[in-house]
Design a protein around this motif. Structure first.
Motif, short mmCIF file in Angstrom:
data_model
loop_
_atom_site.label_atom_id
_atom_site.label_comp_id
_atom_site.label_asym_id
_atom_site.label_seq_id
_atom_site.Cartn_x
_atom_site.Cartn_y
_atom_site.Cartn_z
N UNK A 1 0.87 -1.18 0.00
CA UNK A 1 0.00 0.00 0.00
C UNK A 1 0.91 1.23 0.00
N UNK A 2 1.06 1.83 -1.18
CA UNK A 2 1.89 3.03 -1.31
C UNK A 2 0.98 4.24 -1.12
N UNK A 3 0.80 4.65 0.14
CA UNK A 3 -0.12 5.73 0.46
C UNK A 3 0.53 7.10 0.45
N UNK A 4 -0.26 8.09 0.80
CA UNK A 4 0.22 9.48 0.72
C UNK A 4 1.11 9.85 1.90
N UNK A 5 1.00 9.12 3.01
CA UNK A 5 1.80 9.46 4.20
C UNK A 5 2.84 8.40 4.53
N UNK A 6 2.62 7.17 4.09
CA UNK A 6 3.56 6.09 4.37
C UNK A 6 3.25 4.91 3.45
N UNK A 7 4.14 3.95 3.43
CA UNK A 7 3.91 2.70 2.71
C UNK A 7 3.87 1.56 3.72
N UNK A 8 3.02 0.59 3.44
CA UNK A 8 2.91 -0.58 4.31
C UNK A 8 2.81 -1.83 3.46
N UNK B 1 5.57 -2.09 8.18
CA UNK B 1 5.60 -0.68 7.82
C UNK B 1 6.96 -0.31 7.24
N UNK B 2 6.95 0.43 6.14
CA UNK B 2 8.18 0.89 5.51
C UNK B 2 8.62 2.19 6.17
N UNK B 3 9.81 2.24 6.74
CA UNK B 3 10.26 3.48 7.39
C UNK B 3 10.59 4.55 6.34
N UNK B 4 10.53 5.79 6.76
CA UNK B 4 11.00 6.86 5.87
C UNK B 4 9.93 7.63 5.15
N UNK B 5 8.66 7.49 5.55
CA UNK B 5 7.61 8.27 4.91
C UNK B 5 7.05 7.61 3.67
N UNK B 6 6.33 8.39 2.83
CA UNK B 6 5.71 7.82 1.64
C UNK B 6 6.74 7.46 0.57
N UNK B 7 6.31 6.72 -0.42
CA UNK B 7 7.21 6.31 -1.50
C UNK B 7 7.74 7.52 -2.26
N UNK B 8 6.97 8.60 -2.25
CA UNK B 8 7.41 9.82 -2.95
C UNK B 8 8.53 10.54 -2.21
N UNK B 9 8.90 10.03 -1.04
CA UNK B 9 10.08 10.59 -0.36
C UNK B 9 11.37 10.16 -1.06
N UNK C 1 16.73 0.66 -1.36
CA UNK C 1 17.04 1.18 -0.03
C UNK C 1 15.77 1.55 0.74
N UNK C 2 14.79 2.06 0.03
CA UNK C 2 13.54 2.47 0.66
C UNK C 2 12.76 1.26 1.19
N UNK C 3 12.65 0.20 0.39
CA UNK C 3 11.82 -0.94 0.75
C UNK C 3 12.55 -2.03 1.54
N UNK C 4 13.88 -2.09 1.44
CA UNK C 4 14.64 -3.29 1.79
C UNK C 4 14.31 -3.89 3.16
N UNK C 5 14.37 -3.11 4.22
CA UNK C 5 14.22 -3.68 5.56
C UNK C 5 12.84 -4.28 5.77
N UNK C 6 11.80 -3.53 5.39
CA UNK C 6 10.43 -4.02 5.59
C UNK C 6 10.12 -5.18 4.65
N UNK C 7 10.61 -5.09 3.42
CA UNK C 7 10.35 -6.14 2.44
C UNK C 7 11.01 -7.45 2.87
#
Length: 510
Positions: free
Chosen positions: A47-54, A81-89, A100-106
């Motif tokens: 879920x790539x949302x406006x405030x965060x990705x999960x 939960x993906x750390x670091x805010x939304x995917x648009x960050x 780098x954005x997805x790695x830990x949560x994925x």
């Protein structure tokens, strides 16, 4: 006439048939546990949302030959939960940055997939309203972002054969309908019940959009017909882009700036007394939502920094929020606001569940309403009315910020968020105290988070390639037939054996 030899042969044959029947029963029981209990397949939905990705990991029976797996048996395994805010960050949308954005949560979520099922596991990403807005603002950026994400997903060792479909921006109606399916599957209103008028309506509040979906057989617009378990469902569903909590607040602040006639010190009635928020021109006006609805005054300096000073004025806050829900634009009685069609009134008998930001906001407001969550952590409003909720919001808004002890980063906006949510429900959607009796704010059901991802995953399992659905050794009907035959021959051979042995013993006495 049967001789002793004949009776002996009959007894031996009956015993053999009895033994074979028992062996057949044992074989069928083994087949039941090994072959009729299907393998589990897995899928990852982002879920790539406006405030965060999960990231959500789902599983379902791989064998869907009985039909039930099509839309009923997907369950949640884990949420990460993906750390670091939304995917648009991700400022520079390269494959390396996506990794780098997805790695830990994925890694955390995928590690729960058994190694023997990983290559069969699907992965999907759905971009919601936040990405829809970014696409309006900078389509080349979102194109590169999605392509980089696809490139990263292709390295995960999961089933990723249709990148354009598996990573994409979903529509508002798809988001709303998927949330409706998720909720009603988890509440047992589909498959087990199959009564359309007993389903739950759903209000989903996000950061950039909000959706409302409910059964409305006579809806003239925004009507979607869905066939689930041979039952027809006529659903009204509308997605309000720019009316998620965060985007609506920017629209609200933009109006305050325009009304301030160039002043950089702005009274903010929806902030608690004494709280000050400083925002730049770009923080407020650099979004397609506000550019379409609240064009800044030409006299404003683009380098301006505005200071919003909390006054905690419930009445002014309420009136200003209502202005964003333009009822005067409606040209018919069946209208919510901004001339958007909606069946009005919503029958009080319609049960409603509110999800997502509805829960996170009300969970903080609830102590002021003297409403405790039920045993599942969710809120029921059968004994609460709108006046009680408004009184609780007024108490929050008027509370001096200096009285707050260790507030979190969301606490300053509880006054506005609560005001908007409940104004939308009562004023925007025209709900009454009678509607509240069937209204619930829910976080999860049976350890399943409620959102669009579960319903989306349920729909996606219908599209899985037939060759990836292993067939059973025998079907349930065949199993039932063979079980009956084994039991029949077991009982018959046992009776014949008993009778033959009885006659054999009697002849021996003669």
């Amino acid at each position: 006439m049967l001789t002793s030899v004949h009776l002996k042969v009959i007894s031996i044959l009956s015993i053999l048939i009895c033994i074979l029947s028992i062996a057949g029963l044992i074989t069928l029981i083994v087949i039941w546990h090994t072959k009729l209990t299907p393998f589990k397949d897995y899928a990852v939905v982002v879920d790539a949302g406006s405030t965060h990705s999960k990231i959500f990991l789902y599983t379902w029976p791989a064998d869907k030959s009985d039909g039930l797996g099509l839309t009923s048996r997907v369950t949640q395994v884990k949420a990460c939960s993906v750390p670091g805010g939304p995917i648009t960050s991700i400022k520079d949308p390269t494959e390396n940055n996506a990794q780098q954005y997805f790695q830990s949560a994925m890694t955390d979520c995928i590690s729960k997939i058994p190694s023997t099922r990983k290559r069969r596991a699907y992965i999907f990403l759905g971009g919601t309203a936040g990405l829809r807005l970014f696409d309006m603002k900078n389509s080349s950026y979102t194109k590169n972002l999605l392509n980089s994400t696809r490139a990263y997903f292709s390295t995960l060792g999961v089933h990723f054969k249709a990148p354009e479909n598996q990573v994409r921006i979903i529509s508002g109606s798809e988001e709303g309908l998927s949330g409706w399916i998720s909720t009603n599957i988890l509440m047992g209103k589909l498959l087990e019940n199959n009564q359309p008028l007993e389903t739950y309506g759903v209000s989903d509040m996000g950061g950039a959009s909000t959706q409302i979906s409910f059964i409305a057989p006579n809806a003239a617009n925004d009507s979607f017909n869905m066939n689930l378990f041979d039952t027809e469902y006529d659903i009204y569903s509308h997605s309000y882009l720019c009316y998620g909590t965060e985007q609506l607040r920017l629209l609200y602040l933009g109006q305050l700036v325009n009304d301030a006639n160039g002043s950089l010190l702005i009274d903010e009635p929806c902030l608690q007394i004494g709280y000050i928020q400083n925002l730049t021109y770009d923080d407020i006006f650099n979004t397609p939502c506000i550019q379409n609805q609240s064009i800044p005054l030409p006299s404003l300096n683009v380098s301006s920094i505005f200071s919003f000073i909390g006054s905690g004025n419930f009445s002014v806050c309420s009136d200003t929020v209502r202005e964003r829900l333009n009822k005067s634009a409606c040209t018919s009685k069946d209208c919510s606001f901004n001339n958007v069609y909606q069946p009005v009134p919503i029958p009080p008998s319609n049960k409603f569940i509110a999800i997502s930001a509805w829960y996170t906001t009300f969970n903080n407001l609830a102590p002021n309403v003297s409403l405790s969550p039920n045993k599942d952590g969710n809120f029921d409003f059968n004994s609460v009315n709108f006046n009680q909720i408004k009184a609780a919001i007024a108490a929050i808004c008027s509370q001096p910020w200096s009285d707050m002890s260790e507030p979190d980063k969301y606490r300053p906006f509880l006054c506005f968020n609560s005001m908007y949510h409940w104004t939308l429900l009562e004023y925007g959607y025209s709900m009454t105290d009678e509607n509240l009796k069937n209204f619930h704010i829910v976080k999860s059901i049976n350890s399943n988070d409620i959102g669009w991802t579960l319903g989306y995953m349920i729909n996606q399992t219908n599209a899985i390639d037939p060759e990836l659905r292993p067939t059973r050794l025998i079907t349930k009907n065949e199993f039932g037939g063979l079980l009956f035959l084994c039991l029949f021959f077991l009982i018959l051979s046992a009776i014949i054996t008993i009778i033959a042995m009885k006659y054999y013993k009697r002849r021996r006495y003669y």
